[in-house]
Motif scaffolding. Structure first.
Motif, short mmCIF file in Angstrom:
data_model
loop_
_atom_site.label_atom_id
_atom_site.label_comp_id
_atom_site.label_asym_id
_atom_site.label_seq_id
_atom_site.Cartn_x
_atom_site.Cartn_y
_atom_site.Cartn_z
N ILE A 206 -4.81 6.80 4.83
CA ILE A 206 -5.94 6.82 3.90
C ILE A 206 -7.22 6.41 4.63
N GLY A 207 -7.09 5.35 5.46
CA GLY A 207 -8.27 4.87 6.17
C GLY A 207 -8.77 5.86 7.22
N SER A 208 -7.86 6.68 7.75
CA SER A 208 -8.27 7.61 8.81
C SER A 208 -9.11 8.75 8.27
N GLY A 209 -8.83 9.14 7.04
CA GLY A 209 -9.45 10.36 6.50
C GLY A 209 -10.95 10.26 6.34
N GLY A 210 -11.44 9.09 5.97
CA GLY A 210 -12.86 8.97 5.70
C GLY A 210 -13.22 9.63 4.38
N LEU A 211 -14.50 9.84 4.19
CA LEU A 211 -14.99 10.29 2.89
C LEU A 211 -14.50 11.68 2.53
N ILE A 212 -14.55 12.61 3.48
CA ILE A 212 -14.12 13.96 3.13
C ILE A 212 -12.92 14.42 3.93
N GLY A 213 -12.26 13.49 4.59
CA GLY A 213 -10.98 13.81 5.19
C GLY A 213 -11.05 14.42 6.57
N ASP B 79 -11.67 -15.49 5.21
CA ASP B 79 -11.26 -14.30 5.96
C ASP B 79 -12.52 -13.65 6.49
N PHE B 80 -12.77 -13.85 7.77
CA PHE B 80 -13.95 -13.20 8.34
C PHE B 80 -13.67 -11.72 8.46
N ILE B 81 -14.44 -10.90 7.75
CA ILE B 81 -14.27 -9.47 7.93
C ILE B 81 -15.54 -8.95 8.57
N PHE B 82 -15.59 -9.03 9.89
CA PHE B 82 -16.75 -8.53 10.62
C PHE B 82 -16.51 -7.08 10.96
N ILE C 117 -1.89 2.44 -2.39
CA ILE C 117 -3.08 1.80 -1.82
C ILE C 117 -2.94 0.28 -1.77
N LYS C 118 -1.74 -0.23 -2.01
CA LYS C 118 -1.43 -1.66 -1.87
C LYS C 118 -2.14 -2.54 -2.90
N LEU C 119 -2.35 -1.98 -4.10
CA LEU C 119 -2.89 -2.83 -5.17
C LEU C 119 -1.74 -3.59 -5.82
N ILE C 120 -0.59 -2.93 -5.96
CA ILE C 120 0.60 -3.57 -6.53
C ILE C 120 1.77 -3.27 -5.60
N PRO C 121 2.89 -4.01 -5.73
CA PRO C 121 4.03 -3.70 -4.86
C PRO C 121 4.50 -2.26 -5.10
N LEU C 122 4.96 -1.65 -4.05
CA LEU C 122 5.34 -0.25 -4.14
C LEU C 122 6.68 -0.09 -4.85
N THR C 123 6.73 0.80 -5.84
CA THR C 123 8.01 1.19 -6.42
C THR C 123 8.05 2.70 -6.39
N GLY C 124 9.11 3.23 -5.83
CA GLY C 124 9.19 4.67 -5.63
C GLY C 124 9.23 5.43 -6.94
N ILE C 125 8.26 6.31 -7.11
CA ILE C 125 8.16 7.11 -8.31
C ILE C 125 7.23 8.27 -7.94
N TYR D 197 -13.25 -0.51 -2.69
CA TYR D 197 -13.49 -1.78 -2.00
C TYR D 197 -12.66 -1.88 -0.73
N THR D 198 -11.37 -1.61 -0.88
CA THR D 198 -10.46 -1.82 0.25
C THR D 198 -10.78 -0.85 1.37
N LEU D 199 -11.18 0.38 1.02
CA LEU D 199 -11.51 1.35 2.06
C LEU D 199 -12.81 0.98 2.75
N PHE D 200 -13.74 0.49 1.95
CA PHE D 200 -15.02 0.09 2.53
C PHE D 200 -14.83 -1.05 3.53
N MET D 201 -13.98 -2.01 3.15
CA MET D 201 -13.79 -3.18 3.99
C MET D 201 -12.91 -2.90 5.19
N TYR D 202 -11.82 -2.17 4.99
CA TYR D 202 -10.78 -2.15 6.01
C TYR D 202 -10.55 -0.82 6.68
N SER D 203 -11.14 0.27 6.20
CA SER D 203 -10.68 1.57 6.69
C SER D 203 -10.87 1.70 8.20
#
Lengths: 465, 482
Positions: free
Chosen positions: A313-320, B306-309, A401-409, B41-47
C-alpha cells in the motif's frame, strides 16, 4: 507490445483510471445526496454504464498487451464479456424491472469491475473463473429480484432454513477442507463451495422474518439458539472473520428490530468474553493480535502478511505504480483477502479511498431503500443486507491497513471467490427486489394522489376515505 | 389517509425500526469515516518508511542487469561517497556494482548497504531509483534511455567532519552526533563499532550493524540534570536561588544520595550545582518536583514520544511512566539513572533545542537531490519538531552550561576563542564496569551553529573522556566554517 511501450502506457493510464473512477464517484455522490425519499424521481443510469465499459475496456486492453510480443485478444474478449454483462444489467434489467436502483447497481458493478481487472492482472486463469462466477452471480441477482420484488410471504421458510443452515455448518465441520488455517470449503464435484457465505443469506433472511413480530424472550428462544449455534460452529471452523460478521449482524439487526438494550448489551458482553476466551485458547488468534500490534517485530513469521500488505500500500503512492508495473503477487492471499492492498499498490491510494467511499455510498443508499419501505420484513431485510456488506468490508479493509487485527474474509464483490461473489450478488438482488417493491408502492400512491391535483375530483376522493 | 388508518399498529414499531436504523447508519458511517481517516493518516505518516523497508521486493535491484541504475550518494561538499560502477568480468560480461569511496567507511552507518537493509542506501532508495521523478521524466527515461537512471542524493554529512569524529572515537564503542541546531542538518553521525559498507562481511563485530546514534538506548546520567533544572525553573518558585549543603553523601528526605566519587561540593545553588554536577542538589529538586512535573518536562523534551521524522528513523527515549515508583527511584531519575534511557541523536537534539531558544529542529539527512540533467533541488526549509521550553528557561540553561565548560566538570572541552556551552554526564552501568562518558553541548554560545552529543561506552567520567573529544570536534567544525 514491447515491454517498454507497455510500461509507458501503463504509467500514463494511471491518471485515466483515477479520472474515470472520480467521475463515477461524483455522479453517484450527487445521486445519493439529492435523493428524494419515496419519490419516483426520473431514474436514469446517466453515464455510468458508459464510463464503466470504458474503464473495463481500457484496463483489459492494456493488460492484453502485457506479455511482450503480440496482443492477447483473449484478454480483450474477457473485457468485452464483462462490458456486455454490465450493459445487459443496465439496459435489459432496467427495461424489465421498473424501479431497479441505479446507484446500487453502479456501485456493485464498479466494485466487481475493479476486482476483475485486478484479478486479470494477478492471475489470468482465476479472472476467467471469476468472470464466470460474476455471470452466475447475475443470475442469482435476477432470481433474488424476482423473489423479493413480489408480495409473497416467505415466513413459512424460516424454520426449515434455520435447520438447514445449522446442518450445512455441521457438515462443513465434519467434511470441510482446510485452507489457510480455516475449515471453510466443501468440495462439491468440480466446485469448492464456501457454505458459511450461503448461510449468511439464511442468517439475514431468518433474522428479518423472525423479528418482524414482537415476541417474548421465550418465544424468541429458537432464534437465539440458531444465532448462537451458527456463531459457535463458525468459530469451530476457525473462520473468525465470518464469526465476527455473524455476531455483529445479529446484534445490530436484533437491536434495530426490538430496541432491546438489555439483551443487546448482554450479547455484546458475551461476545467480548468469547473474544477474550478465544484469545487465551487459540494460538492463531494471539498471533493475529501480535501481528496487529507490531507486524514488523515478526516480519518473517506472523507479521509477514500485514507487513507485506502495508509495504504494498505504501509503495503505490497516490495514483499507484500503474497497472501491471507493481509486484502485488508478493502479498500473501493477494487474490482474496488482500486484494485491497493489491488495488492500492497498482491503482493508488485514491482508488483505495474510492473503494471505501463506494462501500459507504452502498450503505447510505441501502438504508435509504430501507427507510422507504413500509413493511417490517423488507426494512429488516435491507438492513441485514447492508449491515452484512458493511461489516464485511470494514473487517477486511481494516485488517489489511492494520486498523484492526486481521481476520480472513473476502472483500465483497471484489475478492476472488465464487461463493463470495455469488452470495454478494444475491444480497444485492435482495436489495434491488425491495427497491422495486418500493417503487411499485410509490407508483400506486402516485396514481391514487393524482385526482388530488384536479380540483373537482379531489373532493370526491377525500370523501371516499 | 387510508393507509394511515389501516396500518397504525404496524407503523408504531416501524417508526422505531426506522429510528434505530438511522442511528445504525450513523454508527456504520462513522466506522467508514474512521477507516478513511486512518487510511489517510497512516499512509501520510508511514508510507515512505514502508516503501523503503528492506522487505520490499519492488525496489530490489538486480545488479547484473539493472533496469534502473541507482544514483550516487554525495556528501554535502559533493564528494562522491557511493556510485554505480561497471566492471568487465573475465568472460567479457559487463557487471554493475556499487562502488564505495574509501572515506565511506567512516560514515558506514549513514551510508549503509542495501543488502543489509540499513542506512541511506536503503532509506532513500526512492530517490536513488528515481521513483520521485515526475511523469514526463519517467516516460522520457523509459522511452529513450537504455537503462533508467536514478537520482543522486546529497547528504547533509560533511565527510571531513565525519572522519574527525570517527578518528576521535577510535576503537572505543560509542557514538557521536554533530548537528546544526538551527535547521537540524546532521553534519556527522558516527557509531562504533562499525563495518565496511563495501564488504560487510569483513571485521564484523557483535553490534557493528546497529547505528547506535539513532537506535542506541543509554542512561543519560547527569545530562538529565538539564531537564530536571528546566522542570524546577518552570514548576518550583525561586528554584534558581535554592541552595543545598552537599556533603558528598547527602541525605535527601531520608534517601542517601552520593555524588560522583563522593566528593563534597559544599553549599551549592543551581548554577554551581550544574557546574559541578552535584547529584544531591538535583535529587532534591526531583523529589520536590514529583513524578508528574518531572515527567511532563521530560516529555516536552521528547521523551516517550514516537519521533516520526521524515528523513531519520530513531528510537523512542524512555522516561519511566508507571505510577507506582518510589521516591528513591524518583531521586535517581532526576539525575538520569533509574530507568531513563535516551538515544545520542535525541541528546544532540536536546542540546540543539537549548541552543535554539527552546525550539527543537527536525533532524535532516538530505541536503539536496540531483536530477539526471545535473540540476540540484535543495531541500530547504526547517521544520520544528518540538517546542520544548520557553526562551527564558533555555537562556538560563545556556548560561549554566557555559559555566560548566568554563569552570565546572566540562573544563576539558574548553577551547581558546570559542565559547562552548556544555554538560557532561557519567552514566553508571553497574556490573563493576566503568561508566558511560557523555557530553552534550553547542557553540558558539552567542549564536550557536553546531551542537554535539558524544557518548563513549564504559570509558570513565564524562568530564575526562567525552569532554575533550567534544571540545576538539567543535573547534574543528568551527574551523571548517560551520
Amino acid at each position: 507490445m514491447d515491454k517498454k511501450q507497455y510500461e509507458i502506457l501503463a504509467l500514463m493510464l494511471r491518471y485515466w483510471f483515477v479520472l474515470l473512477l472520480i467521475c463515477i464517484l461524483y455522479i453517484l455522490l450527487k445521486k445519493v445526496i439529492i435523493y428524494k425519499q419515496g419519490g419516483t424521481v426520473k431514474r436514469t443510469t446517466g453515464n455510468i454504464p458508459f464510463i464503466l465499459v470504458l474503464y473495463t475496456l481500457s484496463a483489459f486492453g492494456l493488460l492484453a498487451g502485457r506479455e511482450p510480443g503480440g496482443y492477447d485478444l483473449d484478454v480483450l474478449l474477457l473485457g468485452a464479456i464483462i462490458s456486455v454483462v454490465v450493459l445487459f444489467q443496465f439496459y435489459f434489467l432496467f427495461y424489465f424491472f421498473k424501479g431497479i436502483d441505479e446507484v446500487l447497481l453502479s456501485i456493485v458493478d464498479t466494485l466487481a469491475v475493479l476486482g476483475l481487472v485486478m484479478l486479470q492482472r494477478l492471475s489470468p486463469e482465476l479472472a476467467m473463473n471469476q468472470v464466470e462466477w460474476f455471470i452466475y452471480g447475475n443470475v442469482g441477482m435476477f432470481i433474488f429480484i424476482m423473489i423479493f420484488s413480489r408480495n409473497i410471504d416467505l415466513g413459512r421458510l424460516t424454520y426449515p432454513l434455520m435447520i438447514s443452515g445449522i446442518a450445512v455448518l455441521v457438515v462443513v465441520l465434519l467434511f470441510g477442507k482446510e485452507s489457510g488455517g480455516a475449515k471453510r470449503y466443501v468440495v462439491l464435484g468440480p466446485f469448492s463451495v464456501q457454505p458459511s457465505e450461503f448461510v449468511k443469506l439464511i442468517f439475514i433472511f431468518v433474522l428479518a422474518y423472525y423479528l418482524k413480530i414482537k415476541r417474548t424472550f421465550f418465544q424468541n428462544l429458537p432464534l437465539y439458539i440458531f444465532a448462537a449455534l451458527s456463531v459457535i460452529l463458525v468459530v469451530l471452523h476457525k473462520d473468525l472473520g465470518s464469526a465476527l460478521q455473524y455476531f455483529l449482524l445479529f446484534i445490530s439487526i436484533y437491536y434495530i428490530a426490538t430496541s432491546d438494550w438489555l439483551l443487546t448489551g448482554a450479547a455484546v458482553a458475551t461476545g467480548i468474553v468469547g473474544a477474550a476466551i478465544s484469545y487465551k485458547l487459540f494460538s492463531h488468534v494471539r498471533v493475529r493480535v501480535q501481528a496487529w500490534k507490531n507486524p514488523w517485530a515478526d516480519i518473517g513469521g506472523g507479521g509477514y502478511q500485514v507487513a507485506q500488505s502495508l509495504i504494498a500500500i505504501g509503495s503505490g503512492g497516490l495514483i499507484g505504480f500503474g497497472l501491471g508495473l507493481g509486484e502485488p503477487n508478493v502479498i500473501p492471499a493477494s487474490r482474496t483477502d488482500f486484494i485491497f492492498a493489491a488495488i492500492c499498490e497498482e491503482f493508488g491510494i485514491l482508488t483505495g479511498a474510492a473503494v471505501i467511499i463506494l462501500f459507504g455510498l452502498l450503505l447510505v443508499r441501502g438504508m435509504q431503500k430501507g427507510l422507504e419501505s413500509d413493511k417490517e420484513t423488507d426494512t429488516l431485510l435491507v438492513c441485514g443486507c447492508v449491515i452484512s456488506l458493511t461489516i464485511q468490508a470494514f473487517i477486511i479493509i481494516g485488517g489489511v491497513i492494520k486498523l484492526i487485527p486481521l481476520t480472513g474474509i473476502t472483500l465483497p464483490f471484489v475478492s476472488y471467490g465464487g461463493s463470495s461473489m455469488f452470495v454478494s450478488m444475491c444480497i444485492a438482488g435482495m436489495m434491488q427486489g425491495i427497491s422495486i417493491k418500493n417503487y411499485r408502492l410509490a407508483k400506486a400512491f402516485e396514481a391514487l394522489d393524482e385526482p388530488d391535483e384536479l380540483e373537482y375530483e379531489g373532493e370526491g376522493f377525500n370523501e371516499q376515505d | 389517509m387510508s393507509r394511515m388508518n389501516s396500518n397504525t399498529k404496524v407503523k408504531v414499531s416501524m417508526n422505531r425500526i426506522k429510528r434505530n436504523m438511522r442511528s445504525c447508519i450513523f454508527v456504520l458511517l462513522s466506522l467508514y469515516l474512521v477507516l478513511l481517516v486512518y487510511f489517510a493518516y497512516t499512509l501520510f505518516m508511514y508510507s515512505d518508511r514502508w516503501f523503503a523497508d528492506p522487505g520490499n521486493t519492488r525496489v530490489k535491484v538486480d545488479m547484473s542487469n539493472p533496469r534502473i541504475i541507482p544514483g550516487r550518494i554525495y556528501d554535502r561538499n559533493m564528494l562522491t561517497l557511493v556510485e554505480t560502477g561497471t566492471k568487465t568480468e573475465d568472460n567479457g560480461q559487463v557487471v554493475f556494482y556499487r562502488k564505495y569511496h574509501e572515506l565511506s567507511r567512516c560514515a558506514a552507518h549513514v551510508i549503509g548497504n542495501r543488502q543489509l537493509g540499513i542506512g541511506a542506501e536503503t532509506r532513500f532508495i526512492k530517490y536513488l531509483l528515481g521513483y520521485d521523478n515526475n511523469l514526463i521524466e519517467r516516460v522520457y527515461q523509459k522511452a529513450f534511455l537504455n537503462r533508467e537512471q536514478g537520482n543522486n542524493i546529497i547528504l547533509t554529512i560533511d565527510i571531513e567532519l565525519q572522519r574527525y569524529a570517527d578518528e576521535a572515537l577510535g576503537d572505543r564503542s560509542g557514538s557521536i552526533v554533530l548537528i546544526n541546531p538551527k535547521n537540524g542538518e546532521i553534519l556527522a553521525m558516527v557509531s562504533h563499532p562499525d563495518f565496511d559498507p563495501s564488504d560487510p562481511g569483513k571485521d564484523m563485530k557483535n553490534e557493528s550493524l546497529v547505528n547506535k546514534a539513532i537506535y542506541g538506548k543509554y542512561p543519560p546520567g547527569s545530562i538529565m540534570k538539564l531537564i530536571t533544572a528546566a522542570a524546577a525553573i518552570s514548576h518550583l518558585e525561586g528554584a534558581e536561588e535554592f541552595t543545598l549543603e552537599c556533603k558528598g553523601r547527602t541525605d535527601i528526605d531520608g534517601i542517601s544520595v552520593s555524588c560522583y566519587s563522593e566528593r563534597a561540593h559544599g553549599l551549592v545553588d543551581m548554577n554551581r550545582a550544574l557546574e559541578v554536577s552535584c547529584n544531591a542538589y538535583f535529587a532534591k529538586l526531583a523529589v520536590d518536583l514529583g513524578w508528574k512535573n518531572l515527567r511532563s518536562t521530560a516529555e516536552r523534551f521528547g521523551f516517550n514520544r514516537d519521533f516520526i521524522f521524515e528523513e531519520v528513523i530513531t528510537t523512542k527515549s524512555v522516561f519511566p511512566t508507571s505510577g507506582t515508583k518510589s521516591t528513591e527511584e524518583l531521586a535517581w531519575a532526576g539525575v538520569g539513572q533509574d530507568e531513563v534511557l535516551v538515544s545520542p541523536l535525541h541528546m544532540a537534539l536536546i542540546a540543539s533545542s537549548i541552543a535554539n531558544d527552546g525550539k527543537m529542529p527536525e533532524p535532516k539527512l538530505i541536503h539536496g537531490i540531483q536530477r539526471r540533467n545535473g540540476s540540484i533541488v535543495y531541500k530547504s526549509g526547517t521544520k520544528t519538531a518540538l517546542n520544548t521550553v520557553p526562551t527564558e528557561i533555555a537562556q538560563a540553561l545556556k548560561g549554566m552550561m557555559i559555566n560548566a565548560v568554563e569552570e565546572g566538570t566540562g573544563k576539558k572541552a574548553y577551547k581558546q576563542g570559542i565559547e562552548i556551552a556544555g554538560k557532561t554526564g557519567t552514566a553508571e552501568v553497574g556490573n563493576g564496569s566503568l561508566p558511560h562518558a557523555w557530553f552534550i553541548g553547542f557553540a558558539p554560545a552567542e549564536d550557536p551553529s553546531i551542537a554535539i552529543a558524544v557518548i563513549i561506552e564504559r570509558a570513565g567520567s564524562g568530564g575526562s573522556e567525552a569532554a575533550p573529544v567534544a571540545g576538539d570536534l567543535i573547534s574543528r567544525a568551527i574551523r571548517l566554517g560551520y
